[in-house]
Design a protein around this motif. Structure first.
Motif, PDB file in Angstrom:
ATOM      1  N   LEU A 165      -1.519  56.134   1.425  1.00 12.49           N
ATOM      2  CA  LEU A 165      -1.903  55.153   2.439  1.00 12.49           C
ATOM      3  C   LEU A 165      -0.719  55.000   3.383  1.00 12.49           C
ATOM      4  O   LEU A 165       0.361  54.550   2.968  1.00 12.49           O
ATOM      5  CB  LEU A 165      -2.250  53.820   1.769  1.00 12.49           C
ATOM      6  N   VAL A 166      -0.903  55.383   4.642  1.00  9.07           N
ATOM      7  CA  VAL A 166       0.227  55.452   5.575  1.00  9.07           C
ATOM      8  C   VAL A 166      -0.135  54.831   6.919  1.00  9.07           C
ATOM      9  O   VAL A 166      -1.317  54.689   7.274  1.00  9.07           O
ATOM     10  CB  VAL A 166       0.685  56.912   5.791  1.00  9.07           C
ATOM     11  N   ALA A 167       0.914  54.508   7.650  1.00 11.83           N
ATOM     12  CA  ALA A 167       0.767  54.022   9.025  1.00 11.83           C
ATOM     13  C   ALA A 167       2.038  54.375   9.779  1.00 11.83           C
ATOM     14  O   ALA A 167       3.086  54.616   9.170  1.00 11.83           O
ATOM     15  CB  ALA A 167       0.532  52.514   9.051  1.00 11.83           C
ATOM     16  N   SER A 168       1.952  54.405  11.102  1.00 12.46           N
ATOM     17  CA  SER A 168       3.135  54.684  11.901  1.00 12.46           C
ATOM     18  C   SER A 168       4.099  53.497  11.810  1.00 12.46           C
ATOM     19  O   SER A 168       3.691  52.355  11.605  1.00 12.46           O
ATOM     20  CB  SER A 168       2.761  54.932  13.361  1.00 12.46           C
ATOM     21  N   ARG A 169       5.390  53.783  11.953  1.00 17.44           N
ATOM     22  CA  ARG A 169       6.388  52.709  11.893  1.00 17.44           C
ATOM     23  C   ARG A 169       6.142  51.694  13.007  1.00 17.44           C
ATOM     24  O   ARG A 169       6.365  50.490  12.835  1.00 17.44           O
ATOM     25  CB  ARG A 169       7.787  53.321  11.994  1.00 17.44           C
ATOM     26  N   THR A 170       5.628  52.167  14.143  1.00 14.65           N
ATOM     27  CA  THR A 170       5.331  51.254  15.259  1.00 14.65           C
ATOM     28  C   THR A 170       4.238  50.264  14.882  1.00 14.65           C
ATOM     29  O   THR A 170       4.347  49.060  15.146  1.00 14.65           O
ATOM     30  CB  THR A 170       4.894  52.060  16.493  1.00 14.65           C
ATOM     31  N   LEU A 171       3.166  50.741  14.243  1.00 11.92           N
ATOM     32  CA  LEU A 171       2.067  49.861  13.846  1.00 11.92           C
ATOM     33  C   LEU A 171       2.524  48.864  12.783  1.00 11.92           C
ATOM     34  O   LEU A 171       2.146  47.679  12.829  1.00 11.92           O
ATOM     35  CB  LEU A 171       0.896  50.696  13.314  1.00 11.92           C
TER      36      LEU A 171
END
Length: 298
Positions: A165-171
């Motif tokens: 489960l991942v997301a961009s550091r910006t988000l």
């Protein structure tokens, strides 16, 4: 009834020797058999093939015209029924289906390079995330991701494939890290994978007790590389295969969310159907592909 294959080979031999007795010796039959079969062939065709005299025979004009086609038919029939040990075991087609992975180009390059000594071998290579119809599409070898291999196949495990489960550091900077699965489901936009067979979203089962049910669907696609782009651009979080996510996690562009929640791993396995007789070319390509895949996945 006229045996047309015998008639063709007797005719071709007689056209070469111009002697029915010599032709009979070649095939270990009596000269009367050769004479009878040639006569029946001429009656079937409605034309004489040989001019006969008491001393010799020669081809008629029609026999001369008929001979090239007869020779080709004889050669083709001999090739068709040639004993297995005299045939080229690596001639023919092998159909392979694989999921759409980015390093397929490297795998295919290695496979085709290894098969260069076999110019008569034709590889039919098909990529796609949908499950192939084994019988209708005449698949010889397949690569598949699943929890359990099909017991009807001969299977070679290549690797374990896990999702993260991942997301961009910006988000993550915008929304803050989720405290638990419920918090993630409530606040985070999500890239939803579509099952092409049903046209609906996949049921996202993480493990025996946890199921992911996002409330904010921000992107939908059937292609995992499209999900990757949505996550990379900060459009949504996603459940991305570990091998796809790893470079972005290592570079710091992405953040793994809720790492404390175990996510069940899938098996990547190579398979071929159980068959009473499997051509040598399929067995050899299967073994080569297993070796190549393990090199790239491990």
């Amino acid at each position: 009834m006229l045996n047309k294959f015998d008639a063709i080979k007797y005719f071709c031999s007689a056209a070469e020797t111009l002697n029915f007795r010599e032709t009979a010796n070649r095939f270990a039959v009596s000269p009367s058999v050769i004479t009878r079969v040639i006569n029946e062939l001429e009656e079937t065709l409605g034309e004489p093939l040989f001019k006969r005299s008491t001393r010799h025979i020669s081809l008629t004009d029609f026999g001369e015209q008929f001979l090239p086609n007869a020779k080709q038919l004889w050669q083709d029939s001999e090739k068709l029924f040639r004993p297995k040990q005299k045939r080229n075991d690596m001639a023919g087609i092998v159909r392979i289906t694989v999921p759409s992975f980015r390093h397929n180009d490297e795998v295919l390059t290695d496979l085709l390079t290894a098969l260069e000594p076999y110019p008569e071998l034709l590889i039919d290579w098909r990529e796609g995330m949908e499950k192939a119809d084994q019988v209708r599409e005449k698949i010889d070898i397949g690569l598949r991701i699943g929890l359990e291999p099909d017991p009807n196949f001969i299977v070679r495990k290549i690797a374990e494939v896990g999702d993260l489960l991942v997301a961009s550091r910006t988000l993550v900077a915008q929304l803050g890290e989720p405290t638990d699965l419920a918090d993630f489901e409530q606040r985070y936009p999500f890239a939803v994978p579509i099952n092409v067979a049903t046209g609906r979203a996949w049921d996202l089962i993480l493990n025996e007790t946890d199921r992911l049910q996002p409330r904010k669907m921000a992107f939908m696609a059937s292609d995992p590389y499209s999900h990757l782009q949505a996550v990379r651009l900060g459009k949504a979080a996603g459940l991305i295969s570990e091998f796809l996510a790893k470079p972005y996690l290592q570079s710091g562009e992405w953040v793994q969310l809720l790492p404390q929640i175990p996510i069940e791993k899938w098996q990547l396995y190579l398979y071929r159907p159980y068959q009473q007789t499997t051509p040598a070319r399929v067995r050899q390509v299967f073994e080569l592909l297993e070796e190549i895949l393990k090199k790239h996945w491990t």
